[in-house]
Motif scaffolding. Structure first.
Motif, PDB file in Angstrom:
ATOM      1  N   TRP A  25      48.466  37.931  45.520  1.00 33.84           N
ATOM      2  CA  TRP A  25      47.155  37.312  45.770  1.00 33.84           C
ATOM      3  C   TRP A  25      47.171  36.480  47.048  1.00 33.84           C
ATOM      4  CZ3 TRP A  25      44.784  32.387  43.641  1.00 33.84           C
ATOM      5  CH2 TRP A  25      43.401  32.428  43.748  1.00 33.84           C
ATOM      6  N   PRO A 101      36.872  36.000  41.799  1.00 37.88           N
ATOM      7  CA  PRO A 101      36.896  37.460  41.973  1.00 37.88           C
ATOM      8  C   PRO A 101      38.183  38.001  42.582  1.00 37.88           C
ATOM      9  CG  PRO A 101      34.743  36.620  42.547  1.00 37.88           C
ATOM     10  CD  PRO A 101      35.628  35.420  42.341  1.00 37.88           C
ATOM     11  N   GLU A 104      41.031  37.730  40.023  1.00 38.43           N
ATOM     12  CA  GLU A 104      40.895  38.690  38.926  1.00 38.43           C
ATOM     13  C   GLU A 104      41.365  40.076  39.359  1.00 38.43           C
ATOM     14  OE1 GLU A 104      37.346  38.875  36.635  1.00 38.43           O
ATOM     15  OE2 GLU A 104      37.108  36.702  36.523  1.00 38.43           O
ATOM     16  N   ARG A 105      41.019  40.465  40.581  1.00 38.39           N
ATOM     17  CA  ARG A 105      41.425  41.784  41.058  1.00 38.39           C
ATOM     18  C   ARG A 105      42.936  41.842  41.300  1.00 38.39           C
ATOM     19  NH1 ARG A 105      36.187  41.463  43.405  1.00 38.39           N
ATOM     20  NH2 ARG A 105      34.897  43.125  42.549  1.00 38.39           N
ATOM     21  N   SER A 106      43.482  40.751  41.810  1.00 39.81           N
ATOM     22  CA  SER A 106      44.921  40.720  42.033  1.00 39.81           C
ATOM     23  C   SER A 106      45.670  40.780  40.708  1.00 39.81           C
ATOM     24  CB  SER A 106      45.297  39.440  42.785  1.00 39.81           C
ATOM     25  OG  SER A 106      46.690  39.365  42.988  1.00 39.81           O
ATOM     26  N   GLN A 108      44.562  42.053  37.944  1.00 42.24           N
ATOM     27  CA  GLN A 108      44.344  43.358  37.330  1.00 42.24           C
ATOM     28  C   GLN A 108      45.339  44.377  37.852  1.00 42.24           C
ATOM     29  OE1 GLN A 108      42.880  46.404  38.570  1.00 42.24           O
ATOM     30  NE2 GLN A 108      42.649  47.369  36.574  1.00 42.24           N
ATOM     31  N   LYS A 109      45.766  44.232  39.104  1.00 40.50           N
ATOM     32  CA  LYS A 109      46.773  45.145  39.643  1.00 40.50           C
ATOM     33  C   LYS A 109      48.111  44.930  38.958  1.00 40.50           C
ATOM     34  CE  LYS A 109      44.586  45.481  44.192  1.00 40.50           C
ATOM     35  NZ  LYS A 109      44.696  45.154  45.633  1.00 40.50           N
ATOM     36  N   PHE A 116      37.578  41.637  33.051  1.00 38.74           N
ATOM     37  CA  PHE A 116      36.885  41.236  34.271  1.00 38.74           C
ATOM     38  C   PHE A 116      35.645  40.411  33.944  1.00 38.74           C
ATOM     39  CE2 PHE A 116      37.961  44.449  37.924  1.00 38.74           C
ATOM     40  CZ  PHE A 116      39.131  43.757  38.173  1.00 38.74           C
ATOM     41  N   ARG A 123      37.396  47.191  30.586  1.00 35.41           N
ATOM     42  CA  ARG A 123      36.743  48.364  31.151  1.00 35.41           C
ATOM     43  C   ARG A 123      36.134  49.279  30.074  1.00 35.41           C
ATOM     44  NH1 ARG A 123      37.737  51.257  35.973  1.00 35.41           N
ATOM     45  NH2 ARG A 123      39.633  50.046  36.354  1.00 35.41           N
ATOM     46  N   GLU A 141      34.117  47.367  37.848  1.00 32.78           N
ATOM     47  CA  GLU A 141      34.720  46.658  38.976  1.00 32.78           C
ATOM     48  C   GLU A 141      33.766  45.659  39.621  1.00 32.78           C
ATOM     49  OE1 GLU A 141      36.973  50.450  38.456  1.00 32.78           O
ATOM     50  OE2 GLU A 141      34.852  49.885  38.463  1.00 32.78           O
ATOM     51  N   PRO A 144      33.416  40.936  38.431  1.00 28.98           N
ATOM     52  CA  PRO A 144      33.862  39.663  38.998  1.00 28.98           C
ATOM     53  C   PRO A 144      32.883  39.068  40.018  1.00 28.98           C
ATOM     54  CG  PRO A 144      35.689  41.204  38.898  1.00 28.98           C
ATOM     55  CD  PRO A 144      34.440  41.995  38.621  1.00 28.98           C
ATOM     56  N   ASP A 145      32.180  39.933  40.751  1.00 29.06           N
ATOM     57  CA  ASP A 145      31.270  39.468  41.799  1.00 29.06           C
ATOM     58  C   ASP A 145      29.840  39.249  41.315  1.00 29.06           C
ATOM     59  OD1 ASP A 145      33.133  39.684  44.121  1.00 29.06           O
ATOM     60  OD2 ASP A 145      33.153  41.779  43.501  1.00 29.06           O
TER      61      ASP A 145
END
Length: 223
Positions: A25, A101, A104-106, A108-109, A116, A123, A141, A144-145
């Protein structure tokens, strides 16, 4: 004091992550629930009006007050035919972790099955809930935004939980409590709780926090 310590403890769990996730991140910023698809059976809704609430921008750093989304909560709760107070209480329950956001994406990887958005939706639950609805073209996806989308999806997931409840149940829980348990543990477990099964520690803690958050959720939505 106990409530404050419990909330700090929940947040602390999400602030102590593996170094790999933090490095991924960028080590510059600051993740249950979640709607488990379980045995949900979404029912297509009528078309929503074109005047949906405006998209509210996430607050930098991941901090936010669920009460700031009271307009979206009232709007989507009404469309989904559920209690606005219940939906707001769910958002308060899900406020135990940062909602940034980028983070959360980092995360999730690092953990592909992570949830999310401010309503912490997985999902599979989102993809199942959106079928036949006015946000069917949206993607998980985006949660988060787009916090309004997260609120809308959570409202319809709770609607689906309501549709699965029997006319009568033997458990000691209210309708809203069972729907919240369904949001946390899935429709199959919700049905078991309605028959009198005792929630496990995670679901039991979720219900306890819902009751703690109930009054301020009502105040937030004007209930």
């Amino acid at each position: 004091m106990v409530k404050a310590e419990r909330k700090r403890g929940l947040r602390a769990r999400w602030l102590v992550f593996p170094v790999a996730a933090l490095l991924g991140w960028g080590c510059t910023r600051y993740v249950g629930t979640h709607a488990d698809p379980g045995s949900t059976k979404p029912t297509p809704s009528a078309s929503a009006s074109a005047s949906a609430p405006a998209k509210a921008a996430p607050t930098p750093g991941g901090t936010y007050d669920p009460a700031d989304y009271a307009p979206q909560v009232r709007t989507y709760a009404k469309k989904a035919g559920i209690s606005a107070q219940l939906l707001m209480a769910i958002l308060y329950n899900e406020d135990y972790k940062p909602h940034d956001p980028a983070f959360e994406r980092s995360w999730q990887k690092y953990k592909p099955d992570a949830a999310f958005g401010i309503a912490n939706m997985h999902r599979a639950a989102f993809d199942q809930t959106k079928r036949g609805r006015d946000f069917a073209s949206r993607k998980w996806e985006e949660l988060p935004d787009d916090r309004a989308l997260a609120v809308e999806a959570a409202a319809w997931y709770l609607h689906d939980m309501s549709e699965q409840l029997p006319s009568h149940w033997s458990g000691p829980y209210s309708r809203d409590e069972l729907m919240a348990l369904g949001y946390n543990a899935g429709g199959g477990n919700m049905a078991a709780f309605a028959r009198g099964a005792k929630p496990g520690s995670q679901a039991g803690d979720y219900l306890a926090r819902l009751r703690e958050n109930w009054k301020k959720a009502g105040t937030a939505v004007g209930g």
